[in-house]
Design an enzyme around this catalytic site. Structure first.
Site, PDB file in Angstrom:
ATOM      1  N   CYS A 132       0.816  -1.227   0.000  1.00 45.28           N
ATOM      2  CA  CYS A 132       0.000   0.000   0.000  1.00 45.28           C
ATOM      3  C   CYS A 132       0.846   1.271   0.000  1.00 45.28           C
ATOM      4  O   CYS A 132       0.350   2.346  -0.324  1.00 45.28           O
ATOM      5  CB  CYS A 132      -0.937   0.021   1.198  1.00 45.28           C
ATOM      6  SG  CYS A 132      -2.017  -1.406   1.248  1.00 45.28           S
ATOM      7  N   HIS A 191      -3.818   7.065   3.427  1.00 45.57           N
ATOM      8  CA  HIS A 191      -4.217   5.770   2.884  1.00 45.57           C
ATOM      9  C   HIS A 191      -5.641   5.473   3.365  1.00 45.57           C
ATOM     10  O   HIS A 191      -5.984   5.725   4.507  1.00 45.57           O
ATOM     11  CB  HIS A 191      -3.238   4.707   3.381  1.00 45.57           C
ATOM     12  CG  HIS A 191      -3.518   3.358   2.829  1.00 45.57           C
ATOM     13  ND1 HIS A 191      -3.686   3.145   1.478  1.00 45.57           N
ATOM     14  CD2 HIS A 191      -3.662   2.150   3.428  1.00 45.57           C
ATOM     15  CE1 HIS A 191      -3.922   1.858   1.280  1.00 45.57           C
ATOM     16  NE2 HIS A 191      -3.918   1.235   2.441  1.00 45.57           N
ATOM     17  N   ASN A 204     -10.231  -0.118   0.139  1.00 46.44           N
ATOM     18  CA  ASN A 204      -8.773  -0.016   0.131  1.00 46.44           C
ATOM     19  C   ASN A 204      -8.238  -0.527  -1.211  1.00 46.44           C
ATOM     20  O   ASN A 204      -8.393  -1.700  -1.529  1.00 46.44           O
ATOM     21  CB  ASN A 204      -8.246  -0.856   1.303  1.00 46.44           C
ATOM     22  CG  ASN A 204      -6.734  -0.881   1.404  1.00 46.44           C
ATOM     23  OD1 ASN A 204      -6.034  -0.377   0.528  1.00 46.44           O
ATOM     24  ND2 ASN A 204      -6.241  -1.482   2.471  1.00 46.44           N
TER      25      ASN A 204
HETATM   26  O1  UT7 Z   1      -3.893  -1.499   3.588  1.00 44.76           O
HETATM   27  C1  UT7 Z   1      -3.126  -2.255   4.459  1.00 44.76           C
HETATM   28  C2  UT7 Z   1      -3.443  -1.927   5.828  1.00 44.76           C
HETATM   29  N1  UT7 Z   1      -4.652  -2.590   6.260  1.00 44.76           N
HETATM   30  C3  UT7 Z   1      -5.326  -2.042   7.228  1.00 44.76           C
HETATM   31  O2  UT7 Z   1      -4.973  -0.968   7.644  1.00 44.76           O
HETATM   32  C4  UT7 Z   1      -6.475  -2.798   7.845  1.00 44.76           C
HETATM   33  C5  UT7 Z   1      -6.385  -2.658   9.338  1.00 44.76           C
HETATM   34  N2  UT7 Z   1      -7.421  -3.350  10.079  1.00 44.76           N
HETATM   35  C6  UT7 Z   1      -8.722  -2.982  10.082  1.00 44.76           C
HETATM   36  O3  UT7 Z   1      -9.111  -2.092   9.355  1.00 44.76           O
HETATM   37  C7  UT7 Z   1      -9.668  -3.648  11.045  1.00 44.76           C
HETATM   38  O4  UT7 Z   1      -8.909  -4.405  11.990  1.00 44.76           O
HETATM   39  C8  UT7 Z   1     -10.712  -4.583  10.370  1.00 44.76           C
HETATM   40  C9  UT7 Z   1     -11.745  -3.734   9.639  1.00 44.76           C
HETATM   41  C10 UT7 Z   1     -10.015  -5.522   9.422  1.00 44.76           C
HETATM   42  C11 UT7 Z   1     -11.463  -5.392  11.426  1.00 44.76           C
HETATM   43  O5  UT7 Z   1     -12.046  -4.543  12.390  1.00 44.76           O
HETATM   44  P1  UT7 Z   1     -11.874  -4.854  13.934  1.00 44.76           P
HETATM   45  O6  UT7 Z   1     -12.621  -3.824  14.667  1.00 44.76           O
HETATM   46  O7  UT7 Z   1     -10.405  -4.976  14.223  1.00 44.76           O
HETATM   47  O8  UT7 Z   1     -12.633  -6.219  14.075  1.00 44.76           O
HETATM   48  P2  UT7 Z   1     -12.092  -7.637  14.545  1.00 44.76           P
HETATM   49  O9  UT7 Z   1     -11.181  -8.200  13.531  1.00 44.76           O
HETATM   50  O10 UT7 Z   1     -11.610  -7.539  15.952  1.00 44.76           O
HETATM   51  O11 UT7 Z   1     -13.436  -8.459  14.553  1.00 44.76           O
HETATM   52  C12 UT7 Z   1     -14.498  -8.163  15.476  1.00 44.76           C
HETATM   53  C13 UT7 Z   1     -15.603  -9.143  15.229  1.00 44.76           C
HETATM   54  C14 UT7 Z   1     -15.155 -10.593  15.178  1.00 44.76           C
HETATM   55  O12 UT7 Z   1     -16.155 -11.393  15.788  1.00 44.76           O
HETATM   56  P3  UT7 Z   1     -15.968 -11.935  17.294  1.00 44.76           P
HETATM   57  O13 UT7 Z   1     -14.694 -12.737  17.255  1.00 44.76           O
HETATM   58  O14 UT7 Z   1     -15.877 -10.705  18.134  1.00 44.76           O
HETATM   59  O15 UT7 Z   1     -17.201 -12.746  17.496  1.00 44.76           O
HETATM   60  C15 UT7 Z   1     -15.103 -10.892  13.714  1.00 44.76           C
HETATM   61  O16 UT7 Z   1     -15.315 -12.265  13.431  1.00 44.76           O
HETATM   62  O17 UT7 Z   1     -16.225  -8.880  13.968  1.00 44.76           O
HETATM   63  C16 UT7 Z   1     -16.259 -10.073  13.200  1.00 44.76           C
HETATM   64  N3  UT7 Z   1     -16.125  -9.737  11.801  1.00 44.76           N
HETATM   65  C17 UT7 Z   1     -17.186  -9.463  11.008  1.00 44.76           C
HETATM   66  N4  UT7 Z   1     -18.501  -9.427  11.234  1.00 44.76           N
HETATM   67  C18 UT7 Z   1     -19.303  -9.094  10.220  1.00 44.76           C
HETATM   68  C19 UT7 Z   1     -15.002  -9.616  11.081  1.00 44.76           C
HETATM   69  N5  UT7 Z   1     -15.295  -9.269   9.814  1.00 44.76           N
HETATM   70  C20 UT7 Z   1     -16.633  -9.162   9.755  1.00 44.76           C
HETATM   71  C21 UT7 Z   1     -17.533  -8.825   8.716  1.00 44.76           C
HETATM   72  N6  UT7 Z   1     -18.860  -8.806   9.007  1.00 44.76           N
HETATM   73  N7  UT7 Z   1     -17.138  -8.527   7.473  1.00 44.76           N
END
Ligand code: UT7
Length: 328
Positions: A115, A255, A285
């Site tokens: 990225c 970004h 993204n």
């Molecule tokens: O470009 C390169 C750089 N990339 C980035 O900068 C991405 C950085 N990361 C992020 O943007 C975020 O961490 C994400 C958007 C990927 C995820 O958000 P989060 O607030 O960190 O969520 P999480 O991964 O902690 O997941 C929370 C919950 C989980 O469920 P449990 O374990 O709490 O029951 C996930 O399974 O949300 C669930 N989950 C979803 N639910 C519905 C994860 N993805 C989804 C989804 N829809 N698409």
């Protein structure tokens, strides 16, 4: 001392026509518009069709930038493409762009910095134009991330989109438009964001395909934390190099991975929201294409006045990061 300055002569962008909304995603993966919107800010993304490769959209963006620069492909002496979704392992995507444009006088190569690729590209172009190596360079950030997405993994498939952005940079005797560039990397974070299959570490086999090693893998939560720290730091490092302050910047172009990341950086650096350009709701993204597409849109929307200082900042797989201050 540099011999020459760099002039930004034109920009252009192109996204594939097909749009995939959050409602569309709800139909084939267990997610909701509400989750995607509140956790990321993304509402839709553009997706290339099966037959469209990264160079195809890069060429369209490049033609728009050339038109604005009032130049022909034969004027180019270098084409540099930043991408993690190259048409093939080789030839480079830049070679396909060179062929497509008929830019017979240009040398061509790709850079791999995920990225942060466009910012890395700016640091290379700055050095090679200022020291007299190149006169007219086409720098592109282009991705078809939909091709490396695991469409059954809700943790990643809602985040990414396809698109391309291009910039024409030329040698000038005026002060340089690339005021400052800072880049950094830390390979010890390699496992948090990678595409493990198909290279020399895990050559393609039936097993690598069955295990989806040809798709992007990301530990989102861990990436999030480092992204906020490293991008905030990069913004300050590029400002320090140029002896500037946050207040001197008319528009920040971060970004566009996650609205919460952008808000966290703005809060840390005390940057008012109206000085931050955001378009991730439309595109998701787009990795290396993100900051150059955003810059092109910001220019076309009249968000940047001639002479304004803008600062781009990016972060991605590697990890890599970087920031660039441009005078438009
Ligand atoms: O470009 C390169 C750089 N990339 C980035 O900068 C991405 C950085 N990361 C992020 O943007 C975020 O961490 C994400 C958007 C990927 C995820 O958000 P989060 O607030 O960190 O969520 P999480 O991964 O902690 O997941 C929370 C919950 C989980 O469920 P449990 O374990 O709490 O029951 C996930 O399974 O949300 C669930 N989950 C979803 N639910 C519905 C994860 N993805 C989804 C989804 N829809 N698409």
């Amino acid at each position: 001392m540099s011999n020459y300055g760099v002039a930004i002569r034109g920009t252009g962008s192109h996204m594939p026509e097909k749009i995939l909304t959050n409602a569309d995603l709800e139909k084939f993966v267990q997610t909701t518009d509400e989750w995607i919107t509140t956790r990321t800010g993304i509402k839709q993304r553009h997706i290339a069709d099966y037959a469209t490769a990264t160079s195809d959209i890069a060429i369209i963006a490049a033609r728009k930038a050339l038109t604005e620069a009032n130049m022909t492909p034969l004027d180019l002496d270098a084409i540099i493409v930043a991408t993690v979704t190259a048409d093939m392992a080789f030839p480079s995507t830049a070679c396909f762009v060179q062929k497509g444009l008929g830019a017979r006088n240009a040398t061509a190569f790709d850079i791999s910095a995920a990225c942060s690729g466009f910012i890395y590209g700016l640091s290379i172009v700055k050095a090679l134009i200022e020291n007299g190596t190149y006169k007219n360079v086409l720098l592109i950030g282009a991705e078809t991330l939909s091709k490396i997405t695991d469409w059954t993994d809700r943790n990643t498939c809602v985040l990414f989109g396809d698109g391309a952005g291009a910039m024409i940079l030329s040698q000038t005797n005026q002060p340089t438009s690339i005021v400052s560039v800072y880049t950094g990397a830390d390979g010890s974070y390699d496992t948090l964001l990678q595409l493990p299959g198909g290279g020399s570490r895990n050559p393609a086999t039936h097993a690598t395909i069955d295990n989806k090693l040809h798709c992007l893998k990301m530990e989102g939560k861990e990436v999030f934390k480092v992204a906020v720290t490293k991008m905030s730091d990069a913004v300050n490092k590029a400002l320090d190099q140029a002896n500037l302050k946050c207040d001197d910047i008319a528009l920040f172009i971060p970004h566009q991975a996650n609205l919460r990341i952008i808000e966290a950086i703005a809060k840390r650096l005390n940057i008012p929201v109206e000085k931050v350009f955001i378009n991730l709701q439309k595109y998701g993204n787009m990795s290396s294409a993100t900051v150059i597409v955003a810059l092109d849109e910001a220019r076309r929307e009249g968000r940047i006045k001639p002479g304004d200082l803008i600062e781009m900042v990016a972060f991605g797989g590697g990890f890599t990061w970087g920031a660039a201050i441009l005078r438009l």
